[in-house]
Scaffold this active site. Structure first.
Site, mmCIF file in Angstrom:
data_model
loop_
_atom_site.group_PDB
_atom_site.id
_atom_site.type_symbol
_atom_site.label_atom_id
_atom_site.label_comp_id
_atom_site.label_asym_id
_atom_site.label_seq_id
_atom_site.Cartn_x
_atom_site.Cartn_y
_atom_site.Cartn_z
ATOM 1 N N ARG A 181 3.120 -15.250 0.124
ATOM 2 C CA ARG A 181 3.497 -15.779 -1.192
ATOM 3 C C ARG A 181 4.967 -15.582 -1.523
ATOM 4 O O ARG A 181 5.436 -16.117 -2.532
ATOM 5 C CB ARG A 181 2.637 -15.137 -2.278
ATOM 6 C CG ARG A 181 2.786 -13.598 -2.409
ATOM 7 C CD ARG A 181 1.687 -13.015 -3.300
ATOM 8 N NE ARG A 181 1.786 -11.557 -3.443
ATOM 9 C CZ ARG A 181 0.804 -10.783 -3.903
ATOM 10 N NH1 ARG A 181 -0.358 -11.328 -4.261
ATOM 11 N NH2 ARG A 181 0.967 -9.477 -4.018
ATOM 12 N N GLU A 182 5.683 -14.828 -0.695
ATOM 13 C CA GLU A 182 7.082 -14.529 -0.996
ATOM 14 C C GLU A 182 7.978 -15.653 -0.474
ATOM 15 O O GLU A 182 8.795 -15.475 0.425
ATOM 16 C CB GLU A 182 7.429 -13.149 -0.426
ATOM 17 C CG GLU A 182 6.571 -12.058 -1.093
ATOM 18 C CD GLU A 182 6.546 -10.702 -0.397
ATOM 19 O OE1 GLU A 182 7.316 -10.496 0.572
ATOM 20 O OE2 GLU A 182 5.755 -9.835 -0.816
ATOM 21 N N ARG A 211 -1.260 -13.198 -0.131
ATOM 22 C CA ARG A 211 -0.295 -12.251 0.436
ATOM 23 C C ARG A 211 -0.542 -11.960 1.914
ATOM 24 O O ARG A 211 0.384 -11.911 2.720
ATOM 25 C CB ARG A 211 -0.390 -10.953 -0.374
ATOM 26 C CG ARG A 211 0.325 -9.729 0.204
ATOM 27 C CD ARG A 211 0.061 -8.538 -0.703
ATOM 28 N NE ARG A 211 0.424 -7.250 -0.146
ATOM 29 C CZ ARG A 211 1.613 -6.661 -0.313
ATOM 30 N NH1 ARG A 211 2.560 -7.264 -0.997
ATOM 31 N NH2 ARG A 211 1.851 -5.477 0.210
ATOM 32 N N GLU A 261 14.081 -6.516 -0.542
ATOM 33 C CA GLU A 261 13.246 -7.201 -1.524
ATOM 34 C C GLU A 261 14.198 -8.110 -2.296
ATOM 35 O O GLU A 261 15.077 -7.638 -3.006
ATOM 36 C CB GLU A 261 12.579 -6.206 -2.483
ATOM 37 C CG GLU A 261 11.558 -5.283 -1.838
ATOM 38 C CD GLU A 261 10.166 -5.906 -1.766
ATOM 39 O OE1 GLU A 261 9.990 -7.041 -2.281
ATOM 40 O OE2 GLU A 261 9.264 -5.275 -1.189
ATOM 41 N N TYR A 302 7.551 2.628 -3.811
ATOM 42 C CA TYR A 302 6.312 3.424 -3.868
ATOM 43 C C TYR A 302 5.965 3.873 -2.457
ATOM 44 O O TYR A 302 6.476 3.345 -1.477
ATOM 45 C CB TYR A 302 5.146 2.638 -4.470
ATOM 46 C CG TYR A 302 5.050 1.191 -4.036
ATOM 47 C CD1 TYR A 302 5.228 0.163 -4.962
ATOM 48 C CD2 TYR A 302 4.787 0.842 -2.715
ATOM 49 C CE1 TYR A 302 5.146 -1.163 -4.585
ATOM 50 C CE2 TYR A 302 4.708 -0.484 -2.326
ATOM 51 C CZ TYR A 302 4.889 -1.482 -3.270
ATOM 52 O OH TYR A 302 4.818 -2.805 -2.904
ATOM 53 N N HIS A 320 4.778 -11.612 4.166
ATOM 54 C CA HIS A 320 3.860 -11.802 3.044
ATOM 55 C C HIS A 320 3.984 -13.246 2.598
ATOM 56 O O HIS A 320 5.045 -13.693 2.176
ATOM 57 C CB HIS A 320 4.190 -10.853 1.893
ATOM 58 C CG HIS A 320 3.764 -9.442 2.146
ATOM 59 N ND1 HIS A 320 4.487 -8.347 1.742
ATOM 60 C CD2 HIS A 320 2.662 -8.940 2.770
ATOM 61 C CE1 HIS A 320 3.859 -7.245 2.113
ATOM 62 N NE2 HIS A 320 2.748 -7.575 2.745
ATOM 63 N N HIS A 362 11.413 -9.267 2.282
ATOM 64 C CA HIS A 362 10.330 -9.489 1.316
ATOM 65 C C HIS A 362 10.887 -9.942 -0.021
ATOM 66 O O HIS A 362 12.081 -10.027 -0.216
ATOM 67 C CB HIS A 362 9.584 -8.163 1.081
ATOM 68 C CG HIS A 362 8.814 -7.668 2.239
ATOM 69 N ND1 HIS A 362 7.434 -7.675 2.287
ATOM 70 C CD2 HIS A 362 9.206 -7.139 3.425
ATOM 71 C CE1 HIS A 362 7.020 -7.159 3.431
ATOM 72 N NE2 HIS A 362 8.071 -6.833 4.151
ATOM 73 N N SER A 363 9.978 -10.235 -0.954
ATOM 74 C CA SER A 363 10.382 -10.377 -2.362
ATOM 75 C C SER A 363 9.205 -9.884 -3.200
ATOM 76 O O SER A 363 8.077 -9.866 -2.717
ATOM 77 C CB SER A 363 10.712 -11.840 -2.686
ATOM 78 O OG SER A 363 9.535 -12.615 -2.848
ATOM 79 N N TYR A 364 9.298 -9.575 -4.473
ATOM 80 C CA TYR A 364 10.536 -9.547 -5.224
ATOM 81 C C TYR A 364 10.800 -8.122 -5.683
ATOM 82 O O TYR A 364 9.902 -7.278 -5.545
ATOM 83 C CB TYR A 364 10.406 -10.486 -6.435
ATOM 84 C CG TYR A 364 9.274 -10.171 -7.364
ATOM 85 C CD1 TYR A 364 7.983 -10.697 -7.115
ATOM 86 C CD2 TYR A 364 9.412 -9.334 -8.473
ATOM 87 C CE1 TYR A 364 6.898 -10.397 -7.945
ATOM 88 C CE2 TYR A 364 8.337 -9.028 -9.306
ATOM 89 C CZ TYR A 364 7.100 -9.576 -9.037
ATOM 90 O OH TYR A 364 6.027 -9.273 -9.860
ATOM 91 N N ASN A 384 1.987 -5.738 6.217
ATOM 92 C CA ASN A 384 2.965 -4.673 6.054
ATOM 93 C C ASN A 384 2.314 -3.322 5.761
ATOM 94 O O ASN A 384 2.923 -2.426 5.201
ATOM 95 C CB ASN A 384 3.978 -5.000 4.949
ATOM 96 C CG ASN A 384 5.253 -4.159 5.066
ATOM 97 O OD1 ASN A 384 5.624 -3.771 6.179
ATOM 98 N ND2 ASN A 384 5.892 -3.869 3.959
ATOM 99 N N ARG A 385 1.047 -3.184 6.152
ATOM 100 C CA ARG A 385 0.374 -1.880 6.134
ATOM 101 C C ARG A 385 -0.348 -1.677 7.460
ATOM 102 O O ARG A 385 -1.077 -0.720 7.636
ATOM 103 C CB ARG A 385 -0.672 -1.792 5.001
ATOM 104 C CG ARG A 385 -0.111 -1.950 3.593
ATOM 105 C CD ARG A 385 0.757 -0.780 3.148
ATOM 106 N NE ARG A 385 1.170 -0.933 1.758
ATOM 107 C CZ ARG A 385 2.201 -1.669 1.362
ATOM 108 N NH1 ARG A 385 2.931 -2.328 2.244
ATOM 109 N NH2 ARG A 385 2.497 -1.765 0.075
#
Lengths: 419, 228
Positions: free
Chosen positions: A181-182, A237, A380, A358, A179, A306-308, A254-255
């Site tokens: 932006r991480e 992202r 994360e 989630y 991702h 990943h973050s965050y 990541n989907r």
């Protein structure tokens, strides 16, 4: 065939270097005017090819001359017969040249690695790719660079391979920056790559791991997205693939994996941040990893960073039911999180993706797990929401430093539990 | 601020005993659970806005105890005990007891919260006054973009402006929060000050909110006035 020969010949010509094997440099003292004249005459003997480094101009000043090996005997006889006093300044010119070349090469290397990459700053994709080359150069017997494919916008997808040999050893996969932006993740990837290279041969655990396993680390897993966060939108992202029939760009990488693809926690809307894509593995960035891991066939662990949120997660995301390995994964996560907290007190929660963060279908580690890679984890990283994606660069090294023991715990466990 | 009379643990225990295990009415939650943490955050959003203080801004520390009660016809109500940290420094700021009701009908969460504090009220007031003076003493109206910047930096001169955004956007985020949708302030995209003749400070903000679990970045316009 002729053109080939010509080409080779050209190559041959350009690569011919003049060699000075056995040549010597003599320092001669001229005691009178006659000596000066004699030396000048010596220099004029073309077949001798004597080369004055200091010319015979006046008395009292030494005369230095380079004498090619074939002429050495003759010149020395000449000097002896005319009562010159001389000494051998350089015994073998070529040896000296070789030494100098080596020392220059060494100093260039030292200069590059002691240019000291700034691990306390965020970097651009070019800076990271350049640094990767330096790392490979500095640890050539341990680290190599592998290109596993190209991004949508045709950027190279590069993976660092840490290996001490063998053939297709059991392997560990690490990725950061899937991702865009991480940013803390790519930065942590860089620091971690450096750490692994540094610690081989120093740290017993790292050494044990690399003596029987390989580590593969993809730092910029989503290069198009990453470039976009630098040029246009810091909070981007997804990938940057064009979606047919939509003004919205990008798929959530990541989907996009084939495990619970299209399920809860992913969207069929191209404008959504969790858009799963037209079909599983539609994204070149994802496909490249899938193909690589499948072809390799011997991966034992996949750790996707990943973050965050400060969490350590394991499968599944696409369903709530625990995996058969839940207990073992849970225990390992507990230990890793505890060792992470021991560094600076940073608290992580842990558990399966679905129950801790989630529901999410189509994630990297669910695919890995369902394809036989048991020890699949997602991290994360910092923080828990204060700065979120815009984590101050002053937190890069602390974050990477505290994450390291957690990564090591997982890798050691993988080493000690072959399957 | 409506206080929450500290519910003695005995009361909760009674509730737990009165309803047989497996009943959906009352449920003890893992302190580490995501929903407990999310509810605690909502309670803090409410408090951060209501308190109207910059020096008193708090972030979630650890959830110590969490219980979920299903109230038929009303919604889901969380009973929470959690520690907090100073938003800026991360230092321990005290503990809170809170209830958060997520109504069945789509409306904003109903929060009651009471907190202990490690910082003196006077200290907080002084901090607020310092922030206030720093903003008031600008010769020109403040305008800025991207706080924090891409690298997570906040210019020291703009810290009060950022703190004000945290306090103000808490209101927006509290009102939007549901049991399944949570928010974080991702960035202040732009800010512009409006000079006033009275003592109030007035700002126009564009703030970016990070929505969980959708991962969306929501852009919101916020106009706020402040007087400590």
């Amino acid at each position: 065939m002729e053109t080939l020969l010509v080409f080779l010949a050209l190559l041959g010509v350009t690569s011919t270097e003049q060699l000075f094997v056995g040549d010597q440099v003599l320092r001669v003292t001229a005691r009178n005017e006659e000596h000066i004249t004699l030396l000048r005459v010596l220099g004029e003997q073309e077949e001798l090819q004597v080369d004055f480094w200091r010319h015979p101009n006046s008395l009292g000043h030494p005369v230095d001359l380079r004498v090619p090996f074939p002429s050495l005997q003759g010149v020395k006889k000449f000097l002896d017969s005319h009562n010159f006093s001389y000494s051998i300044m350089i015994e073998d010119v070529q040896e000296l040249l070789d030494e100098e070349k080596e020392s220059m090469r060494r100093s260039r290397r030292v200069k590059r690695s002691s240019r000291m990459f700034d691990f306390t700053s965020y970097h651009t994709i070019d800076e990271i790719y350049e640094w990767m080359d330096v790392l490979v150069e500095d640890h050539a017997s341990l680290v190599s660079k592998v290109q596993i494919g190209q991004s949508y916008e045709q950027r190279p997808l590069l993976v660092l391979k840490f290996s001490t040999g063998g053939s297709n050893r059991p392997a560990i996969w690490l990725d950061t920056g899937i991702h865009a932006r991480e940013w803390i993740t790519q930065a942590t990837g860089v620091w971690t790559a450096n750490k692994i290279a540094k610690e081989y041969g120093q740290d017993p655990s790292v050494t044990a791991i690399l003596d029987s396993m390989d580590i593969f680390l993809e730092i910029v897993t989503n290069p198009d997205g990453f470039a976009f966060t630098h040029s246009s939108n810091r909070l981007w992202r997804k990938t940057r693939s064009i979606n047919a029939g939509s003004r919205c760009v990008g798929v959530d990488p990541n989907r996009n994996w084939d495990a619970g693809f299209g399920g809860a926690g992913s969207s069929s809307n191209p404008c959504s941040e969790t858009y799963h894509g037209p079909h599983a593995h539609s994204e070149k960035e994802v496909r490249a990893i899938v193909d690589f891991i499948r072809a390799h066939g011997n991966f034992k662990s996949v750790i996707s960073i990943h973050s965050y949120s400060q969490m350590l997660l394991f499968p599944y995301g696409y369903r709530r039911a625990p995996t058969p390995d839940h207990q073992e994964m849970n225990e390992l996560a507990k230990k890793a999180v505890s060792d992470l907290a021991a560094v600076f007190g940073t608290k992580y929660t842990y558990g399966s993706i679905a129950n801790t963060i989630y529901m999410a279908g189509g994630t990297t580690i669910d695919w890995a797990y369902d394809n036989g890679v048991k020890y699949s984890f997602t991290l994360e990283l910092r923080d828990s929401g204060r700065y979120g994606f815009l984590l101050p660069s002053s937190q890069i090294v602390p974050t990477a430093t505290e994450t390291w023991p957690a990564l090591l715990d997982i890798m050691v466990h993988v080493l000690e539990h072959p399957y | 601020m409506p206080g929450l009379r500290a519910s003695p643990p005995a009361f909760l225990l009674l509730l737990a005993l009165a309803f047989p295990r497996g009943s959906l009415a009352v449920q003890e939650l893992e302190p580490g659970s995501r929903s407990a943490a999310a509810a605690a955050r909502v309670a803090l959003l409410y408090r951060n806005f209501q308190a109207g203080s910059l020096g008193g801004l708090r972030a979630l520390g650890q959830v110590r105890k969490a219980t979920l009660k299903n109230i038929p016809e009303s919604g889901h109500k969380y009973y929470l005990q959690f520690s907090t940290e100073d938003y800026r420094t991360g230092e321990d700021a005290g503990n809170c007891l809170a209830t958060v009701l997520f109504p069945k009908k789509k409306s904003r969460p109903v929060v009651s919260i009471k907190c202990s504090h490690t910082k003196d009220q006077k200290e907080i007031q002084e901090e607020d006054n310092r922030f206030y003076q720093r903003i008031r003493h600008q010769s020109k109206p403040i305008t800025a973009n991207n706080i924090p910047d891409s690298y997570g930096n906040i210019e020291p001169a703009l810290e009060p402006v950022w703190a004000l955004a945290v306090a103000g956007s808490s209101s927006i985020m509290w009102e939007k929060s549901t049991e399944t949708l949570g928010y974080f302030l991702a960035q202040v995209k732009s800010v512009r000050q409006w000079l006033r003749k009275d003592d109030f400070i007035e700002f126009d903000y564009t703030v970016l909110l990070h929505e969980i679990p959708t991962q969306e970045i929501i852009s919101c316009h916020m106009r706020l006035t402040w007087l400590p």
